[in-house]
Design a protein around this motif. Sequence first.
Motif, PDB file in Angstrom:
ATOM      1  N   GLN A  88      38.428  -7.038  71.339  1.00 21.41           N
ATOM      2  CA  GLN A  88      38.838  -5.827  70.702  1.00 21.41           C
ATOM      3  C   GLN A  88      37.699  -4.592  70.955  1.00 21.41           C
ATOM      4  OE1 GLN A  88      40.783  -6.686  67.261  1.00 21.41           O
ATOM      5  NE2 GLN A  88      42.504  -7.455  68.208  1.00 21.41           N
ATOM      6  N   GLU A  89      36.699  -5.230  70.437  1.00 24.39           N
ATOM      7  CA  GLU A  89      35.666  -3.887  70.357  1.00 24.39           C
ATOM      8  C   GLU A  89      35.276  -3.700  71.675  1.00 24.39           C
ATOM      9  OE1 GLU A  89      32.500  -5.596  67.782  1.00 24.39           O
ATOM     10  OE2 GLU A  89      33.705  -5.364  66.200  1.00 24.39           O
ATOM     11  N   ALA A  90      34.831  -4.695  72.623  1.00 24.24           N
ATOM     12  CA  ALA A  90      34.784  -4.284  73.989  1.00 24.24           C
ATOM     13  C   ALA A  90      35.513  -3.323  74.648  1.00 24.24           C
ATOM     14  CB  ALA A  90      34.458  -5.781  74.774  1.00 24.24           C
ATOM     15  N   GLN A  91      36.956  -3.585  74.537  1.00 25.21           N
ATOM     16  CA  GLN A  91      38.068  -2.862  75.126  1.00 25.21           C
ATOM     17  C   GLN A  91      37.994  -1.604  74.320  1.00 25.21           C
ATOM     18  OE1 GLN A  91      40.471  -3.713  77.424  1.00 25.21           O
ATOM     19  NE2 GLN A  91      40.849  -1.439  77.319  1.00 25.21           N
ATOM     20  N   MET A  92      37.595  -1.272  73.303  1.00 27.08           N
ATOM     21  CA  MET A  92      37.654  -0.105  72.721  1.00 27.08           C
ATOM     22  C   MET A  92      36.579   0.868  73.308  1.00 27.08           C
ATOM     23  SD  MET A  92      39.737   0.572  70.129  1.00 27.08           S
ATOM     24  CE  MET A  92      38.691   1.882  69.156  1.00 27.08           C
ATOM     25  N   GLY A  93      35.337   0.112  73.493  1.00 26.11           N
ATOM     26  CA  GLY A  93      34.237   0.756  74.319  1.00 26.11           C
ATOM     27  C   GLY A  93      34.464   1.294  75.660  1.00 26.11           C
ATOM     28  N   ASP A  94      35.255   0.314  76.239  1.00 29.92           N
ATOM     29  CA  ASP A  94      35.727   0.735  77.515  1.00 29.92           C
ATOM     30  C   ASP A  94      36.746   1.876  77.483  1.00 29.92           C
ATOM     31  OD1 ASP A  94      34.077  -1.572  78.721  1.00 29.92           O
ATOM     32  OD2 ASP A  94      36.042  -2.600  78.920  1.00 29.92           O
ATOM     33  N   ASP A  95      37.557   1.832  76.842  1.00 26.49           N
ATOM     34  CA  ASP A  95      38.420   3.038  76.534  1.00 26.49           C
ATOM     35  C   ASP A  95      37.669   4.419  76.190  1.00 26.49           C
ATOM     36  OD1 ASP A  95      40.483   1.352  77.049  1.00 26.49           O
ATOM     37  OD2 ASP A  95      41.587   1.311  75.254  1.00 26.49           O
ATOM     38  N   ARG A  96      36.762   4.242  75.287  1.00 26.89           N
ATOM     39  CA  ARG A  96      35.711   5.187  74.852  1.00 26.89           C
ATOM     40  C   ARG A  96      35.304   5.938  76.239  1.00 26.89           C
ATOM     41  NH1 ARG A  96      33.872   2.133  70.846  1.00 26.89           N
ATOM     42  NH2 ARG A  96      35.100   2.623  68.966  1.00 26.89           N
ATOM     43  N   GLN A  97      34.533   4.952  76.843  1.00 27.48           N
ATOM     44  CA  GLN A  97      33.973   5.570  78.226  1.00 27.48           C
ATOM     45  C   GLN A  97      34.798   6.169  79.198  1.00 27.48           C
ATOM     46  OE1 GLN A  97      30.624   5.314  78.259  1.00 27.48           O
ATOM     47  NE2 GLN A  97      30.749   6.616  80.068  1.00 27.48           N
ATOM     48  N   ASP A  98      35.789   5.615  79.358  1.00 25.99           N
ATOM     49  CA  ASP A  98      37.036   5.966  80.229  1.00 25.99           C
ATOM     50  C   ASP A  98      37.610   7.354  79.709  1.00 25.99           C
ATOM     51  OD1 ASP A  98      37.149   3.827  81.718  1.00 25.99           O
ATOM     52  OD2 ASP A  98      38.899   2.829  80.731  1.00 25.99           O
ATOM     53  N   LEU A  99      37.795   7.674  78.695  1.00 30.85           N
ATOM     54  CA  LEU A  99      37.904   9.066  78.266  1.00 30.85           C
ATOM     55  C   LEU A  99      37.196   9.987  78.425  1.00 30.85           C
ATOM     56  CD1 LEU A  99      39.702  11.023  76.487  1.00 30.85           C
ATOM     57  CD2 LEU A  99      38.712   9.941  74.351  1.00 30.85           C
ATOM     58  N   ILE A 100      35.660   9.608  78.066  1.00 33.26           N
ATOM     59  CA  ILE A 100      34.524  10.544  78.329  1.00 33.26           C
ATOM     60  C   ILE A 100      34.318  10.934  79.933  1.00 33.26           C
ATOM     61  CG2 ILE A 100      32.145  10.707  78.576  1.00 33.26           C
ATOM     62  CD1 ILE A 100      32.468   9.363  75.753  1.00 33.26           C
ATOM     63  N   GLU A 101      34.732   9.728  80.707  1.00 37.00           N
ATOM     64  CA  GLU A 101      34.464  10.018  82.210  1.00 37.00           C
ATOM     65  C   GLU A 101      35.706  10.966  82.917  1.00 37.00           C
ATOM     66  OE1 GLU A 101      33.997   6.261  84.114  1.00 37.00           O
ATOM     67  OE2 GLU A 101      32.051   5.799  82.815  1.00 37.00           O
ATOM     68  N   ILE A 102      36.979  10.725  81.981  1.00 40.59           N
ATOM     69  CA  ILE A 102      38.001  11.569  82.661  1.00 40.59           C
ATOM     70  C   ILE A 102      37.759  12.973  82.173  1.00 40.59           C
ATOM     71  CG2 ILE A 102      40.550  12.081  82.261  1.00 40.59           C
ATOM     72  CD1 ILE A 102      40.805   9.186  81.572  1.00 40.59           C
ATOM     73  N   LEU A 103      37.121  13.102  81.223  1.00 42.93           N
ATOM     74  CA  LEU A 103      36.969  14.657  80.718  1.00 42.93           C
ATOM     75  C   LEU A 103      36.073  15.336  81.594  1.00 42.93           C
ATOM     76  CD1 LEU A 103      37.251  14.161  76.672  1.00 42.93           C
ATOM     77  CD2 LEU A 103      38.604  15.464  78.293  1.00 42.93           C
ATOM     78  N   GLN A 104      34.591  14.554  81.606  1.00 36.41           N
ATOM     79  CA  GLN A 104      33.648  14.614  82.861  1.00 36.41           C
ATOM     80  C   GLN A 104      34.155  15.248  84.107  1.00 36.41           C
ATOM     81  OE1 GLN A 104      30.819  11.656  82.258  1.00 36.41           O
ATOM     82  NE2 GLN A 104      29.955  12.730  80.587  1.00 36.41           N
ATOM     83  N   MET A 105      35.089  14.412  84.794  1.00 38.84           N
ATOM     84  CA  MET A 105      35.404  14.722  86.045  1.00 38.84           C
ATOM     85  C   MET A 105      36.255  15.837  86.126  1.00 38.84           C
ATOM     86  SD  MET A 105      36.567  10.916  87.814  1.00 38.84           S
ATOM     87  CE  MET A 105      37.556  10.185  86.348  1.00 38.84           C
ATOM     88  N   ARG A 106      37.050  16.050  85.101  1.00 46.63           N
ATOM     89  CA  ARG A 106      37.982  17.360  85.031  1.00 46.63           C
ATOM     90  C   ARG A 106      37.251  18.577  84.514  1.00 46.63           C
ATOM     91  NH1 ARG A 106      42.957  17.365  82.513  1.00 46.63           N
ATOM     92  NH2 ARG A 106      43.319  18.876  84.235  1.00 46.63           N
ATOM     93  N   PHE A 107      36.358  18.449  83.582  1.00 45.64           N
ATOM     94  CA  PHE A 107      35.830  19.558  82.887  1.00 45.64           C
ATOM     95  C   PHE A 107      34.108  19.871  82.831  1.00 45.64           C
ATOM     96  CE2 PHE A 107      39.614  18.518  80.804  1.00 45.64           C
ATOM     97  CZ  PHE A 107      40.290  19.371  81.011  1.00 45.64           C
ATOM     98  N   GLY A 108      33.562  18.879  83.833  1.00 44.54           N
ATOM     99  CA  GLY A 108      32.217  19.004  83.913  1.00 44.54           C
ATOM    100  C   GLY A 108      31.454  18.366  82.843  1.00 44.54           C
ATOM    101  N   VAL A 109      30.199  18.771  82.481  1.00 40.58           N
ATOM    102  CA  VAL A 109      29.224  18.633  81.096  1.00 40.58           C
ATOM    103  C   VAL A 109      30.043  18.836  79.867  1.00 40.58           C
ATOM    104  CG1 VAL A 109      27.269  18.623  80.013  1.00 40.58           C
ATOM    105  CG2 VAL A 109      27.385  19.045  82.489  1.00 40.58           C
ATOM    106  N   LEU A 110      29.994  17.785  79.256  1.00 48.72           N
ATOM    107  CA  LEU A 110      30.648  17.942  77.972  1.00 48.72           C
ATOM    108  C   LEU A 110      29.706  18.280  76.778  1.00 48.72           C
ATOM    109  CD1 LEU A 110      32.979  14.717  77.729  1.00 48.72           C
ATOM    110  CD2 LEU A 110      33.625  17.083  78.535  1.00 48.72           C
TER     111      LEU A 110
END
Length: 91
Positions: free
Chosen positions: A6-28
């Motif tokens: 579960q912790e690994a999945q949460m880490g993956d989801d956090r990273q996915d969220l950050i990568e989506i935001l970076q792809m769409r909006f650049g540097v966060l």
Amino acid sequence: MFLYEQEAQMGDDRQDLIEILQMRFGVLPEELEEHLYQLSEFETLQRLILVAANVPTLRVFMEELQEGNHPFKLVGERFNPLREIGDRNEE
């Protein structure tokens, strides 16, 4: 599912969220990334991934980030990822 899975999945989801935001909006902003790494509810992360993929601006994402984990629907222009493009074409 085991706790470490579960912790690994949460880490993956956090990273996915950050990568989506970076792809769409650049540097966060660093503060935003730090806040996202502190999220600990699976449902909240899942909601924010959908929000990140659909909001037209980072500002709208930041507003939704403050909403917590309330029931939601992604409807209306607030969640139109092409709204900003349409607004620019009308100028």
